[in-house]
Enzyme design. Structure first.
Site, PDB file in Angstrom:
ATOM      1  N   LEU A  89     -24.237 -28.678  21.809  1.00 60.08           N
ATOM      2  CA  LEU A  89     -25.350 -29.532  22.205  1.00 60.08           C
ATOM      3  C   LEU A  89     -25.772 -30.328  20.977  1.00 60.08           C
ATOM      4  O   LEU A  89     -25.896 -29.772  19.888  1.00 60.08           O
ATOM      5  CB  LEU A  89     -26.530 -28.704  22.710  1.00 60.08           C
ATOM      6  CG  LEU A  89     -26.340 -27.932  24.018  1.00 60.08           C
ATOM      7  CD1 LEU A  89     -27.579 -27.104  24.331  1.00 60.08           C
ATOM      8  CD2 LEU A  89     -26.027 -28.865  25.179  1.00 60.08           C
ATOM      9  N   ASP A  90     -26.008 -31.618  21.142  1.00 59.04           N
ATOM     10  CA  ASP A  90     -26.470 -32.451  20.037  1.00 59.04           C
ATOM     11  C   ASP A  90     -27.798 -31.919  19.508  1.00 59.04           C
ATOM     12  O   ASP A  90     -28.540 -31.241  20.237  1.00 59.04           O
ATOM     13  CB  ASP A  90     -26.653 -33.896  20.493  1.00 59.04           C
ATOM     14  CG  ASP A  90     -25.324 -34.595  20.759  1.00 59.04           C
ATOM     15  OD1 ASP A  90     -24.276 -34.041  20.371  1.00 59.04           O
ATOM     16  OD2 ASP A  90     -25.343 -35.682  21.371  1.00 59.04           O
TER      17      ASP A  90
END
Length: 335
Positions: free
Chosen positions: A76-77
Site C-alpha cells: 500500500l502506498d
C-alpha cells in the site's frame, strides 16, 4: 456473482470422500499451538496508517514481536490506509497465496471538472469486468499493458467534483490508474484523492489491529504471562489461507507431502465443491493445520470419483517434516 462479493467469498460446500480419524500424538489445532510457535506461524491483520510504507510497517511488526522475518500481502502506498495482512515467521511461506487474492477499496476520486451525476454513474459502470491497464511510471512491475478484472464498482456518493466508490478488483489493479482512466472516459480528467483498502482475501476491516494494540498485547504476554490479548491480535496463518479451496487429507499422507510428494486420491478425505482444474488449493490436516499449497490436476467432481492417481502437485510445503509419522514403508534393500 452477487454485488460487492469477491470471488473468494462465494459460497462453497465441503464434499466428503472418505472417513478417517486423527491421532492426538501428532500435530495440534492451530489455535492450541504454544505461544511462541503460535506467533511464528501467525498472521496480523494490520490497520496500516498514513505515512509509512508497507515495508516499514512490516519491519515494525517484526521488531515488536521479536521475529527474524515477516512479510506483507501486497504493498500500500504511504498515503493509503487499511487492511495489510502481515505473515509472521514461518507463515511467510504463504505470503504469495494471499498476495494474489482479490482486494476491495473505498476510493475518493476527484474530477477535474463538474460532470452530471448520471453520466458519472453510467461511465463508472462501464469499468467492470476485464479492463486494460498500463502500470504507472513509478511502480514495482514492468510497464506493459495488462488485463485486470474489476469484480464490482459501486458509486456510493457524488458531490460536486468528488466521487466516493467501492471497488472490488483483482490483485495488481492500480487504483490511481483506474481513476485516471475514468477521468479520460468522462472527458474531464480525474485523480485519486484518498484510498483505503477494506478487504484482501479473507481479511476484513472488522478484525483490524493497530500497531499500538499489537505492542500492548505482546507486553502483556512478556511481562504478565497473559496470552489472551496476543492470541486475539495474532491469528493462525490458516485463517489467511481460508480463501483458497481446501482439500483435507489423512494423517498417513501428511509426512509424504511434507517431503515434497504429490497428493494421490487415497489420501483425500474431503474437499471444497468449487475446485477447478489448475486451481491453487491448500491441503489441510484433520486438525485444521495447513500442510501445503498445491496445484489441482482435476475439478471437484473428478476428484470425488477417482480412487487412484495423482490429484494435485505440491508447490509449496508449509508444515515441517516430522510433524506427523511416516505413513509409508520403505522396501528393504536388495542384497
Amino acid at each position: 456473482m452477487n454485488k460487492c462479493i469477491l470471488p473468494s467469498e462465494q459460497k462453497r460446500e465441503l464434499l466428503h470422500k472418505a472417513e478417517a480419524t486423527t491421532s492426538s500424538l501428532y500435530g495440534c489445532s492451530p489455535y492450541d499451538r504454544p505461544m511462541r510457535k503460535y506467533i511464528e506461524m501467525g498472521v496480523v491483520n494490520l490497520d496500516k496508517p498514513v505515512g509509512p510504507t508497507s515495508h516499514e510497517v512490516t519491519a515494525w511488526v517484526k521488531d515488536i514481536l521479536e521475529l527474524n522475518k515477516a512479510g506483507h500481502s501486497g504493498s500500500l502506498d504511504p498515503i493509503v490506509t487499511g487492511v495489510l495482512p502481515i505473515m509472521l515467521g514461518k507463515a511467510t511461506k504463504t505470503v504469495a497465496a494471499l498476495r494474489l487474492s482479490g482486494k476491495e477499496y473505498i476510493c475518493l476520486m476527484t474530477l477535474h471538472e463538474s460532470v452530471p451525476e448520471k453520466k458519472v454513474r453510467k461511465v463508472c459502470a462501464q469499468f467492470t469486468g476485464s479492463i486494460f491497464q498500463m502500470p504507472p511510471v513509478i511502480s514495482a512491475v514492468k510497464r506493459a499493458v495488462r488485463v485486470r478484472k474489476i469484480y464490482y464498482l459501486e458509486v456510493l456518493d457524488v458531490k460536486e467534483k468528488s466521487v466516493l466508490m467501492r471497488v472490488g478488483c483483482e490483485a495488481g489493479t492500480y487504483m490511481r490508474k483506474l481513476c485516471h482512466d475514468i477521468g479520460v472516459a468522462l472527458g474531464c480528467g480525474a485523480h485519486m484523492q484518498e484510498l483505503r483498502r477494506t478487504k484482501t482475501g479473507p481479511f476484513r476491516e472488522d478484525t483490524l489491529v493497530t500497531l499500538q494494540e499489537l505492542k500492548d498485547a505482546y507486553v502483556f504476554w512478556q511481562e504478565d504471562g497473559n496470552e489472551s490479548f496476543l492470541r486475539k491480535v495474532v491469528r493462525p496463518m490458516e485463517e489467511g489461507l481460508s480463501h483458497l479451496p481446501r482439500i483435507i487429507i489423512r494423517d498417513s499422507a501428511i509426512e509424504a507431502i511434507c517431503c515434497g510428494a504429490a497428493i494421490a486420491a487415497p489420501g483425500i478425505l474431503s474437499l471444497d465443491s468449487n475446485i477447478e482444474k489448475g486451481n491453487d488449493v491448500c491441503l489441510f490436516s484433520l486438525k485444521g493445520e495447513a500442510v501445503a499449497l498445491c496445484k489441482s490436476l482435476m475439478g471437484s467432481e473428478e476428484i470425488l470419483q477417482n480412487e487412484h492417481g495423482i490429484i494435485a502437485t505440491t508447490e509449496r510445503v508449509i508444515m515441517d517434516a516430522g510433524t506427523y509419522a511416516q505413513g509409508w514403508h520403505s522396501k528393504p534393500a536388495k542384497t
